[in-house]
Design an enzyme around this catalytic site. Structure first.
Site, mmCIF file in Angstrom:
data_model
loop_
_atom_site.group_PDB
_atom_site.id
_atom_site.type_symbol
_atom_site.label_atom_id
_atom_site.label_comp_id
_atom_site.label_asym_id
_atom_site.label_seq_id
_atom_site.Cartn_x
_atom_site.Cartn_y
_atom_site.Cartn_z
ATOM 1 N N ASP A 295 0.862 -1.179 0.000
ATOM 2 C CA ASP A 295 0.000 0.000 0.000
ATOM 3 C C ASP A 295 0.906 1.240 0.000
ATOM 4 O O ASP A 295 2.125 1.167 0.206
ATOM 5 C CB ASP A 295 -0.944 -0.020 1.215
ATOM 6 C CG ASP A 295 -2.189 0.834 0.983
ATOM 7 O OD1 ASP A 295 -2.149 1.733 0.112
ATOM 8 O OD2 ASP A 295 -3.193 0.627 1.676
HETATM 9 C C1 NOJ Z 1 -3.968 3.851 0.258
HETATM 10 C C2 NOJ Z 1 -5.166 2.960 0.402
HETATM 11 O O1 NOJ Z 1 -5.116 2.285 1.629
HETATM 12 C C3 NOJ Z 1 -5.319 1.948 -0.713
HETATM 13 O O2 NOJ Z 1 -6.577 1.354 -0.590
HETATM 14 C C4 NOJ Z 1 -5.121 2.566 -2.048
HETATM 15 O O3 NOJ Z 1 -5.306 1.618 -3.057
HETATM 16 C C5 NOJ Z 1 -3.744 3.191 -2.123
HETATM 17 N N1 NOJ Z 1 -3.628 4.205 -1.089
HETATM 18 C C6 NOJ Z 1 -3.448 3.812 -3.479
HETATM 19 O O4 NOJ Z 1 -4.125 4.980 -3.640
#
Ligand code: NOJ
Length: 737
Positions: A295
């Site tokens: 993430d």
């Molecule tokens: C953080 C989020 O937790 C996740 O769900 C997302 O896909 C990523 N950022 C990318 O934006």
């Protein structure tokens, strides 16, 4: 010493790149460029031609375009990093993407295309209801179709990889991300995970309508302590295996191309550094053949989580654990080379990760077709079919929670539409709406009611108050129109930014001002229909008794107003049922139907409030009456290797045609591991014409439906007594060897 190693490795990389500067002799068409070869052959050939530096670059993702995520809104990035594996693409058309792809292919020694990903949570531009609402439709086919529409719009706008579906089982509504998932049940979440993967990926990833899916967030993120985002989770191995892992296993079996590792620490080891979960479970036990992306900044965050001293150690821990691609923070780009040179990371692990990423690029057809066709908007987004589907999805996901004395469908001369949601379009979109725009929302509730009823009914409108704050100056106007009306439609709810990422709330209750507005309107003595628009289950204990009817419309997306108006008029018979429990009060959390059995089921209740939820999982009314016959099973003893077809007849005994969902539960009162009081094993939704009946079947397979999993993830099946349940019907079944 470390610096020396780093310098040596950099020198080695540049030396190698120089030596290999000619990718292949002039005139030779390398094997990896031959679309007739298998993906494995192409990957192996390409890998054999790459330098270590080129390989490491493939393991990184950066951002491109203007960030529309509330967390980082407006951040613009057009940084060109030659050779990088992937970008998160924030723009809503393919132009910038294609220009960067062109730039990349001009300089790439081997012509490796870039991969563009984006967060497409409930639609790309045609915004559908939030996933939590979609699950209330109990219509996986429709969920799959909604994902297919999102895939088509995304791919035709330059995105071939979506960070979706979110399949974190979530039972604490205070956690804002409960909106992004499919609710509290592991089986239902698994079914919707499979539907979503199928919808996004289709049968051929290289199709201009397909995108690669990403199961997220692996794993246990939904258990953040106190519902506070990014917090650590403590989960027993038993619960991990019986509740939180199953949707991921289902998604992997369905062929999901990628998985995202979660932000949370899980039992002392952050998910992004968790070798057991990422490698031993996901890659080895389940044989996941795609790649794992971290993430956003999750690799670097291993430092704040206290398991890495610096970015280099963070890179080591995440990569060794099994994370193949690093999102945004460049820990891999800056440190994997040195880690290889120091002998800490074997080149074989680099090759494996790169191969996983290249394989997806081949499967997506990017080597043959690296550019997205630059289509005008009216050929790629908000197409009539897309909107039609968004309407259908909204209709099926809304839940009629209460309807005393058949107040709905509306039958009145004058209706007062009151509340902060009554004439609002923005918050119908919900959280994380990709490229959704307020102007795409086809009317507010008030607009759509007028359209739906035409001259047949008069509608008056007053906001009454804002979503929060304590300004009661609008109450008088609301009261005045309420006095003139026969029925009041109170439209309350949450702003879209109150749920989603980094949007935790300490209470499930609506702000006091909204409750006060409803209480004030009650003084008119007029019947009240409460319409709720929100991204989580709500605490309704103070206002529910004041309402005659309640419709949960959720955050229904661009066609939500039309769908709601159809339900209020009776053109649409509501068929949604809750995919998550509505506790009576926030203090009841955690509250979900499939809790483990208590030592004293008749004691241990709260002294100050009831122990029952306000609305149970699966609750949802219809304008018609569905009567359930007896549960029928052909015999009450079954062998482990047999199958049994159970059935139940449902009669539509009312005057409305309607759809009914039958939920089949199983319970095992005595087992070597205590099991939930009941577990959902199958569900089916059918249309039943008024005055007719339909048979619902459940083919019970003991290995699948009566077995359980232990704390090591091993499935076992024990002989003995089981119960199968549908609503209040319960039937006993003996399982023998
Ligand atoms: C953080 C989020 O937790 C996740 O769900 C997302 O896909 C990523 N950022 C990318 O934006």
């Amino acid at each position: 010493m470390k610096t020396l190693f780093r310098i040596c490795s950099i020198v080695l990389f540049f030396g190698l790149s120089f030596l290999l500067d000619c990718a292949y002799p002039a005139g030779e068409i390398p094997l990896y460029k031959d679309a007739g070869r298998t993906v494995d052959e192409r990957v192996a050939d390409l890998l054999s031609r790459m330098t270590l530096e080129e390989k490491i670059l493939q393991l990184n993702q950066y951002i491109l375009g203007e960030n529309s995520n509330v967390n980082n809104i407006g951040e613009v990035s057009d940084t060109f990093i030659p050779g990088i594996g992937s970008y998160i693409y924030f723009n809503d058309n393919a132009v910038l993407r294609n220009s960067l792809q062109r730039r990349e292919l001009e300089v790439s020694r081997l012509g490796i295309p870039l991969l563009f990903g984006f967060d497409v949570i409930h639609g790309f531009r045609t915004i559908f209801p939030i996933p939590l609402a979609q699950a209330c439709s109990w219509n996986p086919e429709l969920v799959g179709q909604a994902c297919a529409v999102a895939a088509q719009e995304a791919r035709m706008s330059g995105v071939e990889w979506v960070f979706s579906p979110m399949i974190d089982v979530a039972r604490d509504g205070r956690w804002g991300r409960v909106a992004e998932g499919y609710g509290e049940d592991p089986y239902a979440t698994s079914v919707f995970a499979v539907a979503a993967v199928g919808g996004y990926q289709g049968s051929d990833l290289s199709s201009p309508r397909s995108v690669a899916a990403c199961l997220k967030h692996f794993v246990g993120y939904g258990l953040s302590q106190g519902g506070r985002d990014y917090e650590a989770t403590d989960v027993s191995p038993q619960a991990l295996w019986d509740t939180y892992l199953p949707p991921y296993e289902a998604g992997v079996c369905a062929g999901a191309a990628t998985v995202m590792s979660a932000f949370n620490d899980i039992n002392g080891t952050p998910a992004t550094a968790n070798h057991y979960l990422l490698t031993e479970v996901l890659k080895e036990k389940w044989d996941f053949g795609g790649f794992v992306v971290a993430d956003w900044n999750a690799v670097e965050q291993l430092i704040s989580q206290g398991v890495a001293a610096d970015k280099k150690e963070a890179a080591y821990k995440a990569f060794a654990a099994g994370v193949d691609m690093d999102m945004k923070d460049f820990c891999y780009k800056d440190h994997l080379g040195a880690l290889v040179a120091e002998g800490k990371i074997p080149v074989a692990r680099i090759d494996e990760a790169v191969a996983n990423i290249l394989a997806l690029k081949f499967r997506l057809g990017l080597f043959e077709q690296p550019y997205a066709v630059e289509l005008p908007e009216d050929e790629r987004i908000l197409l009539p079919y897309n909107k039609e589907l968004a309407t259908k999805m909204a209709e099926e996901s809304m839940v009629l929670l209460k309807n005393d004395n058949g107040l709905l469908p509306l039958c009145a001369k004058t209706v007062a539409v009151i509340g902060p949601m009554a004439d609002n379009r923005e918050h119908m979109l919900g959280s994380w709406t990709a490229h959704g725009r307020v102007e795409d929302v086809e009317g507010s509730i008030y607009d759509n009611l007028q359209k739906e009823f035409g001259k047949k009914m008069d509608f008056l409108y007053a906001a009454g108050c804002g979503f929060d704050g304590d300004d009661r100056s609008g109450f008088a106007e609301a009261r005045a129109i309420a006095e003139q009306a026969d029925v009041l439609v109170l439209c309350l709810g949450e702003k879209n930014a109150w749920s989603g990422e980094n949007a935790s709330r300490s209470t499930l209750a609506l702000p006091a001002i909204q409750e006060a507005l409803l209480q004030d309107m009650k003084k008119t003595g007029k019947p009240i229909v409460l319409v709720l628009s929100n991204g989580r289950p709500l605490e309704l204990c103070r206002i529910e008794p004041l309402c005659d009817a309640i419709v949960e419309m959720w955050q229904p997306g661009i066609m939500g107003g039309k769908a709601l108006a159809g339900i209020l008029s009776g053109r649409i018979n509501p068929s949604g049922k809750l995919s998550i429990t509505f506790p009576l009060t926030t203090g009841q959390i955690p509250m979900y139907y499939n809790t483990r059995q208590s030592a004293r089921p008749f004691q241990g209740k709260y002294q100050d409030i009831p122990t029952e939820p306000l609305y149970a999982f699966g609750h949802g009314l219809s304008y018609t009456t569905f009567e359930y016959g007896d549960l029928y099973l052909p015999k009450d003893t079954i062998r482990k290797n047999e199958k049994l077809r159970l059935e139940i007849q449902v009669t539509n005994a009312g005057n409305f045609d309607g759809k009914e969902t039958v939920h089949w539960f199983v319970s095992d009162p005595t087992c070597s591991i205590s099991r939930p009081v009941k577990e959902l094993k199958f569900f089916e939704k059918q249309f039943i014409e008024a005055g007719t009946c339909r048979t619902f079947y459940f083919e019970l397979i003991p290995e699948r439906d009566l077995s359980f999993v232990n704390a090591q993830g091993e499935r076992f099946l024990e002989t003995g007594t089981y119960y199968v349940m549908v609503k209040d019907k319960k039937i006993k079944l003996e399982l023998i060897d």
